[in-house]
Design an enzyme around this catalytic site. Structure first.
Site, PDB file in Angstrom:
ATOM      1  N   PHE A 156     -49.406  -6.329  45.845  1.00 56.86           N
ATOM      2  CA  PHE A 156     -49.783  -5.475  47.059  1.00 56.86           C
ATOM      3  C   PHE A 156     -50.835  -4.594  47.102  1.00 56.86           C
ATOM      4  O   PHE A 156     -51.469  -4.477  48.172  1.00 56.86           O
ATOM      5  CB  PHE A 156     -48.430  -4.624  47.015  1.00 56.86           C
ATOM      6  CG  PHE A 156     -47.081  -5.516  47.563  1.00 56.86           C
ATOM      7  CD1 PHE A 156     -46.978  -6.664  47.953  1.00 56.86           C
ATOM      8  CD2 PHE A 156     -45.839  -4.686  47.809  1.00 56.86           C
ATOM      9  CE1 PHE A 156     -45.896  -7.340  48.428  1.00 56.86           C
ATOM     10  CE2 PHE A 156     -44.643  -5.177  47.992  1.00 56.86           C
ATOM     11  CZ  PHE A 156     -44.608  -6.293  48.063  1.00 56.86           C
ATOM     12  N   ASN A 201     -37.276  -3.974  36.810  1.00 53.47           N
ATOM     13  CA  ASN A 201     -38.736  -3.718  37.283  1.00 53.47           C
ATOM     14  C   ASN A 201     -39.201  -2.393  36.777  1.00 53.47           C
ATOM     15  O   ASN A 201     -38.778  -1.449  37.302  1.00 53.47           O
ATOM     16  CB  ASN A 201     -38.625  -3.598  38.727  1.00 53.47           C
ATOM     17  CG  ASN A 201     -39.092  -5.107  39.348  1.00 53.47           C
ATOM     18  OD1 ASN A 201     -39.811  -5.636  39.007  1.00 53.47           O
ATOM     19  ND2 ASN A 201     -38.236  -5.499  40.373  1.00 53.47           N
ATOM     20  N   TYR A 240     -37.962 -18.233  30.483  1.00 55.46           N
ATOM     21  CA  TYR A 240     -37.853 -16.656  30.328  1.00 55.46           C
ATOM     22  C   TYR A 240     -36.237 -16.478  30.286  1.00 55.46           C
ATOM     23  O   TYR A 240     -35.907 -15.666  29.449  1.00 55.46           O
ATOM     24  CB  TYR A 240     -38.602 -16.067  31.352  1.00 55.46           C
ATOM     25  CG  TYR A 240     -38.646 -14.423  31.355  1.00 55.46           C
ATOM     26  CD1 TYR A 240     -39.442 -14.028  30.346  1.00 55.46           C
ATOM     27  CD2 TYR A 240     -38.112 -13.546  32.426  1.00 55.46           C
ATOM     28  CE1 TYR A 240     -39.613 -12.700  30.149  1.00 55.46           C
ATOM     29  CE2 TYR A 240     -38.259 -12.092  32.159  1.00 55.46           C
ATOM     30  CZ  TYR A 240     -38.919 -11.808  30.970  1.00 55.46           C
ATOM     31  OH  TYR A 240     -38.944 -10.457  31.116  1.00 55.46           O
TER      32      TYR A 240
HETATM   33  P1  NAD Z   1     -46.957  -7.890  28.815  1.00 52.98           P
HETATM   34  O1  NAD Z   1     -46.998  -9.484  29.253  1.00 52.98           O
HETATM   35  O2  NAD Z   1     -47.864  -7.203  29.428  1.00 52.98           O
HETATM   36  O3  NAD Z   1     -46.569  -7.622  27.217  1.00 52.98           O
HETATM   37  C1  NAD Z   1     -46.101  -8.553  26.249  1.00 52.98           C
HETATM   38  C2  NAD Z   1     -46.896  -8.439  25.082  1.00 52.98           C
HETATM   39  O4  NAD Z   1     -46.446  -9.612  24.300  1.00 52.98           O
HETATM   40  C3  NAD Z   1     -48.518  -8.976  25.509  1.00 52.98           C
HETATM   41  O5  NAD Z   1     -49.488  -8.111  24.847  1.00 52.98           O
HETATM   42  C4  NAD Z   1     -48.741 -10.229  24.758  1.00 52.98           C
HETATM   43  O6  NAD Z   1     -49.835 -10.518  24.433  1.00 52.98           O
HETATM   44  C5  NAD Z   1     -47.543 -10.116  23.408  1.00 52.98           C
HETATM   45  N1  NAD Z   1     -47.006 -11.443  23.254  1.00 52.98           N
HETATM   46  C6  NAD Z   1     -46.449 -12.446  23.804  1.00 52.98           C
HETATM   47  N2  NAD Z   1     -45.915 -13.248  23.023  1.00 52.98           N
HETATM   48  C7  NAD Z   1     -46.359 -13.039  21.488  1.00 52.98           C
HETATM   49  C8  NAD Z   1     -46.258 -13.523  20.524  1.00 52.98           C
HETATM   50  N3  NAD Z   1     -45.830 -14.602  20.224  1.00 52.98           N
HETATM   51  N4  NAD Z   1     -46.894 -12.811  19.402  1.00 52.98           N
HETATM   52  C9  NAD Z   1     -47.582 -11.354  19.483  1.00 52.98           C
HETATM   53  N5  NAD Z   1     -47.526 -10.950  20.672  1.00 52.98           N
HETATM   54  C10 NAD Z   1     -47.069 -11.621  21.832  1.00 52.98           C
HETATM   55  O7  NAD Z   1     -45.425  -7.500  29.561  1.00 52.98           O
HETATM   56  P2  NAD Z   1     -44.654  -6.133  29.612  1.00 52.98           P
HETATM   57  O8  NAD Z   1     -44.425  -6.145  31.017  1.00 52.98           O
HETATM   58  O9  NAD Z   1     -45.289  -5.272  28.966  1.00 52.98           O
HETATM   59  O10 NAD Z   1     -43.391  -6.431  28.818  1.00 52.98           O
HETATM   60  C11 NAD Z   1     -43.025  -6.026  27.671  1.00 52.98           C
HETATM   61  C12 NAD Z   1     -41.409  -6.501  27.417  1.00 52.98           C
HETATM   62  O11 NAD Z   1     -40.538  -6.249  28.642  1.00 52.98           O
HETATM   63  C13 NAD Z   1     -41.396  -8.072  27.602  1.00 52.98           C
HETATM   64  O12 NAD Z   1     -40.421  -8.592  26.329  1.00 52.98           O
HETATM   65  C14 NAD Z   1     -40.683  -8.138  28.978  1.00 52.98           C
HETATM   66  O13 NAD Z   1     -39.940  -9.403  28.900  1.00 52.98           O
HETATM   67  C15 NAD Z   1     -39.943  -7.015  29.042  1.00 52.98           C
HETATM   68  N6  NAD Z   1     -39.635  -6.628  30.354  1.00 52.98           N
HETATM   69  C16 NAD Z   1     -40.703  -6.261  31.255  1.00 52.98           C
HETATM   70  C17 NAD Z   1     -40.318  -5.727  32.285  1.00 52.98           C
HETATM   71  C18 NAD Z   1     -41.542  -5.104  33.328  1.00 52.98           C
HETATM   72  O14 NAD Z   1     -41.146  -4.960  34.612  1.00 52.98           O
HETATM   73  N7  NAD Z   1     -42.766  -4.978  32.989  1.00 52.98           N
HETATM   74  C19 NAD Z   1     -39.084  -6.077  33.128  1.00 52.98           C
HETATM   75  C20 NAD Z   1     -38.130  -6.477  32.127  1.00 52.98           C
HETATM   76  C21 NAD Z   1     -38.327  -7.020  30.856  1.00 52.98           C
END
Ligand code: NAD
Length: 335
Positions: free
Chosen positions: A210, A193, A164
């Site tokens: 939690f 976050n 990641y």
């Molecule tokens: P999530 O897992 O709910 O959403 C990611 C989505 O991408 C999912 O729906 C998944 O099915 C889709 N996906 C993954 N690989 C794929 C592929 N090869 N082709 C098509 N779709 C694909 O996660 P999230 O929390 O909604 O995160 C969204 C973005 O934000 C991500 O890039 C994540 O790294 C970034 N992010 C999130 C957080 C957080 O706190 N939630 C923090 C830092 C970064």
């Protein structure tokens, strides 16, 4: 600007995930939204409310494989052949602490081939692209507080979360290379976050963990010491920050998150209270896939986007816990 279809066409990869589905909810109010997802960590349920909206189209596709929009007949309604795509939000990435162990190759392929495929689409359509990066690109810094964008980080390339962290670092480098070599208008959000309704309950993220244990009156385990701090941004604030960034002239990475720190133990107690739970707290050593929480310096976002989180932790957690109470009923048996 004149759009033959009457609206801007916006592509959202990872649109069926937690952040992506909230972003689609917002964008579809004024634009045509094409959501691409392969459901590897997302879910159809997150976008159920959008299927009946004529301004929303869904394509089930793995973005590690090149995406030819002309193959999708349903996009004719948005006149994609004539009008193209104006904006791309690239969120696709398996994002679940427990899944880093299960999906390391998929995570690296999505960040490398997938990001490249999305950038090629941006190039073809001369679209602006906003790529979602993460605080994880900073790695395990010695000083976790108020991390600025000019910090180069400290990342183990073969550690338990490396698929990641390194995947996202590579993706940032690729995005910036397309900016310098191909003159694509790129934006990079380093997301910290974020929490809110629709987070999955069983993928090892802290707040759902939690809440689920509190709702089941089980012990709530905090990984780390009693004094460990964190910061948490509510989903509505994050979506607002992303849209502002897309509309800005900023092409360098920018931190988006909350700079309001809270003791993780206090966060856990707040959640226990909101759940009217009798759960007790227990402190344990960090798991291999958990890490100390970074707190962002969001000076750039404040200055450049006139953005900062507005939703209080109390208010955001109340909505989140309400959603989790409802969803837990469907998950019963998994815990
Ligand atoms: P999530 O897992 O709910 O959403 C990611 C989505 O991408 C999912 O729906 C998944 O099915 C889709 N996906 C993954 N690989 C794929 C592929 N090869 N082709 C098509 N779709 C694909 O996660 P999230 O929390 O909604 O995160 C969204 C973005 O934000 C991500 O890039 C994540 O790294 C970034 N992010 C999130 C957080 C957080 O706190 N939630 C923090 C830092 C970064």
């Amino acid at each position: 600007m004149f759009y033959p279809s009457g609206k801007k066409n916006i592509l959202v990869t990872g649109g069926a995930g937690f952040i992506g589905s909230h972003l689609c909810d917002e964008l579809v109010k004024k634009n045509h939204v094409i959501c691409v997802d392969n459901f590897i960590t997302g879910s159809e349920k997150n976008i159920d409310q959008l299927f009946s909206d004529p301004a929303f189209k869904f394509i089930k596709h793995d973005i590690s494989v090149a995406l030819k929009l002309e193959d999708f007949f349903e996009l004719k309604e948005f006149k994609v052949e004539l009008q193209g795509i104006q904006e791309i939000y690239n969120l696709a990435c398996p994002t679940s602490p427990q899944k880093y162990n299960n999906l390391p190759i998929e995570t690296l392929m999505t960040n490398s081939y997938g990001t490249n495929n999305v950038l090629l689409l941006a190039k073809k359509h001369k679209a602006k692209i906003l790529h979602l990066s993460t605080s994880a690109i900073y790695g395990d810094l010695d000083d976790m507080n108020l991390v600025r964008e000019d910090n180069w980080g400290k990342v183990n390339p073969i550690g338990p979360r490396s698929c990641y962290n390194e995947g996202k670092r590579f993706a940032e480098s690729l995005v910036m290379s397309y900016h310098s070599k191909e003159a694509i208008d790129v934006k990079i959000a380093r997301v910290f976050n974020t929490y809110g309704p629709r987070m999955k309950l069983d993928d090892g993220r802290m707040i759902p963990d939690f809440a689920v244990n509190a709702l089941l009156n089980k012990t709530v385990v905090v990984y780390g010491s009693e004094d460990e701090m964190g910061s948490y941004c509510y989903i509505d604030d994050m979506v607002e920050g992303l849209v502002r960034l897309m509309n800005s002239d900023i092409n360098m990475p920018i931190n988006l998150g909350s700079d309001n720190t809270v003791r993780i133990a206090d966060l856990a107690k707040k959640i226990i209270d909101l759940c009217n739970s009798s759960s007790k707290l227990e402190f344990k050593e960090h798991l291999p896939y958990t890490s100390k929480q970074l707190v962002p310096d969001i000076g750039l976002a404040k200055e450049g986007l006139d953005w900062f989180p507005m939703v209080s932790l109390e208010g955001g957690l109340t909505k989140t816990v309400e959603d989790m109470k409802v969803n837990l009923k469907q998950y019963k048996g998994n815990f």
